[in-house]
Design a protein around this motif. Structure first.
Motif, PDB file in Angstrom:
ATOM      1  N   UNK A   1       0.879  -1.176   0.000  1.00 25.87           N
ATOM      2  CA  UNK A   1       0.000   0.000   0.000  1.00 25.87           C
ATOM      3  C   UNK A   1       0.914   1.222   0.000  1.00 25.87           C
ATOM      4  N   UNK A   2       1.293   1.661  -1.186  1.00 24.22           N
ATOM      5  CA  UNK A   2       2.395   2.590  -1.362  1.00 24.22           C
ATOM      6  C   UNK A   2       2.086   4.001  -0.860  1.00 24.22           C
ATOM      7  N   UNK A   3       2.960   4.495   0.024  1.00 24.18           N
ATOM      8  CA  UNK A   3       2.883   5.872   0.488  1.00 24.18           C
ATOM      9  C   UNK A   3       4.024   6.137   1.466  1.00 24.18           C
ATOM     10  N   UNK A   4       4.595   7.331   1.408  1.00 18.67           N
ATOM     11  CA  UNK A   4       5.633   7.752   2.354  1.00 18.67           C
ATOM     12  C   UNK A   4       5.599   9.267   2.439  1.00 18.67           C
ATOM     13  N   UNK A   5       6.306   9.803   3.427  1.00 23.93           N
ATOM     14  CA  UNK A   5       6.344  11.239   3.644  1.00 23.93           C
ATOM     15  C   UNK A   5       7.791  11.715   3.563  1.00 23.93           C
ATOM     16  N   UNK A   6       8.030  12.736   2.738  1.00 23.47           N
ATOM     17  CA  UNK A   6       9.313  13.424   2.709  1.00 23.47           C
ATOM     18  C   UNK A   6       9.219  14.635   3.629  1.00 23.47           C
ATOM     19  N   UNK A   7      10.250  14.824   4.444  1.00 26.89           N
ATOM     20  CA  UNK A   7      10.275  15.926   5.404  1.00 26.89           C
ATOM     21  C   UNK A   7      11.549  16.732   5.175  1.00 26.89           C
ATOM     22  N   UNK A   8      11.417  18.044   5.129  1.00 22.10           N
ATOM     23  CA  UNK A   8      12.569  18.920   4.943  1.00 22.10           C
ATOM     24  C   UNK A   8      12.902  19.646   6.229  1.00 22.10           C
ATOM     25  N   UNK A   9      14.198  19.790   6.497  1.00 26.21           N
ATOM     26  CA  UNK A   9      14.622  20.682   7.550  1.00 26.21           C
ATOM     27  C   UNK A   9      14.334  22.122   7.143  1.00 26.21           C
ATOM     28  N   UNK A  10      14.400  23.058   8.088  1.00 28.03           N
ATOM     29  CA  UNK A  10      14.053  24.448   7.774  1.00 28.03           C
ATOM     30  C   UNK A  10      14.825  25.032   6.599  1.00 28.03           C
ATOM     31  N   UNK A  11      16.105  24.673   6.468  1.00 26.26           N
ATOM     32  CA  UNK A  11      16.923  25.233   5.396  1.00 26.26           C
ATOM     33  C   UNK A  11      16.789  24.460   4.085  1.00 26.26           C
TER      34      UNK A  11
END
Length: 391
Positions: A248-258
């Motif tokens: 069940x394909x899904x993921x989250x990309x998270x960026x640091x503030x910079x």
């Protein structure tokens, strides 16, 4: 904070399915090899779905809610989970994006911060798709091997950063945290040192944190983006491994503030790849599947102790250190004199499918990776077969 399992944890899901039930499955783990082979290899878990996840899927199907993904519910559930489990309140939903899965997300993050031909540093032995995906996108894999203790060798990492900094415009460090295959959980001090080195040598960090929820009781998982100096980093997280949702394909990309501006350049079409039903399932897991996860974590810890005892009794030459995280066991079989690929011997003579250590890169020869996320009876049978293969 340590992952302390509450008394309200659900029953151990690893004890709920029989071999006969598991053989009805049609996924890779159970259909790659003939039925006489016991499969303890690819990272699928032999568990029933957590009921909150199953109910969310049933509800979506009943509604015909099978269109395209939308909204920030997944990221919000992940942020709440991170706050509760890891004491991290820095996961800003506005600096997230939904991607098809963690490895495709890794590819997209590397594209954002590097160009064709740029080097990507990895700590070998490491998850084989790191090599496959990086090379297929026209980047060069550069190894900074783990130390003899299975931890990041900061001296080796600095030397490697220095070399790639000299010859490339935009080098990247692909961090595996927790580490696959060793199950090592990097400490806050180690990750802070990594961030400082990355800053000093102009290396961008992309962290694969897919196994983050799967940590042993008493172990502290530290998100890379939570440490000082990691503001320019990018991370990939998912409920996939912890709740057995690979299909069940899904993921989250998270960026640091910079790194927010980098993530903002993610092509729109990437967000069309995740499954809407997958997003629903992952969101339900993070939001409502905590008790089920706690039962799993207790079961995995039991299995680690079981495997250690079985190996000590039947295969004492195999070195095994129960890991701090993941549901994988990294077994040093070099003293068995089975050559570089003992997994081939165990498969041919013992009818047990394990992962060969060779594709994990430098440091993998002579090792096998065993999947602990199964019924204890199957682990017992697997070790019996492995021992019999040496007779």
């Amino acid at each position: 904070m340590p992952c302390d399992i509450p008394a309200s944890a659900a029953a151990n899901p690893l004890r709920q399915l029989s071999l006969a039930q598991l053989r009805q499955r049609t996924s890779m783990k159970w259909r790659t090899y003939p039925q006489e082979v016991l499969p303890l290899w690819v990272a699928e878990m032999d568990v029933p779905l957590a009921e909150p996840v199953a109910q969310a899927i049933r509800d979506a199907v009943t509604l015909g809610d099978t269109g395209y993904p939308a909204g920030t519910g997944y990221a919000e559930a992940l942020a709440a989970f991170a706050s509760k489990r890891w004491d991290w309140d820095g996961l800003a939903v506005e600096r997230t994006a939904i991607v098809p899965d963690v490895m495709l997300g890794v590819v997209e993050m590397i594209k954002l911060v590097s160009g064709p031909g740029d080097p990507v540093v990895v700590n070998s032995p490491v998850y084989p798709p790191f090599y496959q995906f990086v090379e297929s996108m026209g980047r060069q894999v550069v190894e900074a091997p783990l130390g003899a203790d299975g931890r990041i060798d900061l001296g080796a990492l600095e030397g490697t950063f220095g070399r790639v900094h000299q010859g490339a415009d935009r080098p990247v460090y692909l961090l595996c945290s927790p580490h696959n295959p060793t199950g090592t959980v990097h400490t806050a001090d180690e990750l802070t040192a990594v961030a400082a080195l990355a800053q000093a040598y102009g290396v961008r960090v992309v962290a694969d944190e897919i196994h983050a929820p799967v940590v042993a009781p008493g172990t502290v998982f530290v998100p890379y983006l939570s440490v000082p100096g990691a503001e320019s980093g990018l991370s990939l997280l998912s409920a996939s491994k912890a709740w057995n949702l690979a299909g069940l394909k899904a993921a989250v990309a998270v960026a640091g503030p910079d790194a927010a501006d980098d993530l903002a350049r993610l092509p729109e079409e990437v967000g069309h790849g995740p499954s809407h039903v997958g997003v629903i399932a992952h969101t339900a897991a993070l939001r409502d599947g905590g008790a089920w996860l706690d039962g799993l974590l207790m079961g995995l810890d039991d299995n680690r102790r079981l495997l250690a005892g079985l190996l000590a009794e039947s295969l004492p030459a195999v070195r095994y250190e129960p890991s701090q995280a993941t549901f994988l066991a990294w077994l040093d079989c070099r003293s068995l004199d089975l050559g570089d690929d003992p997994a081939a011997v165990f498969l041919e003579r013992g009818k047990v499918a394990l992962n060969s250590g060779i594709p994990f890169g430098t440091g993998g020869a002579g090792f096998v990776r065993l999947n602990l996320a199964t019924n204890p009876e199957l682990i017992t049978e697997a070790v019996r077969r492995m021992a019999a293969a040496l007779d």
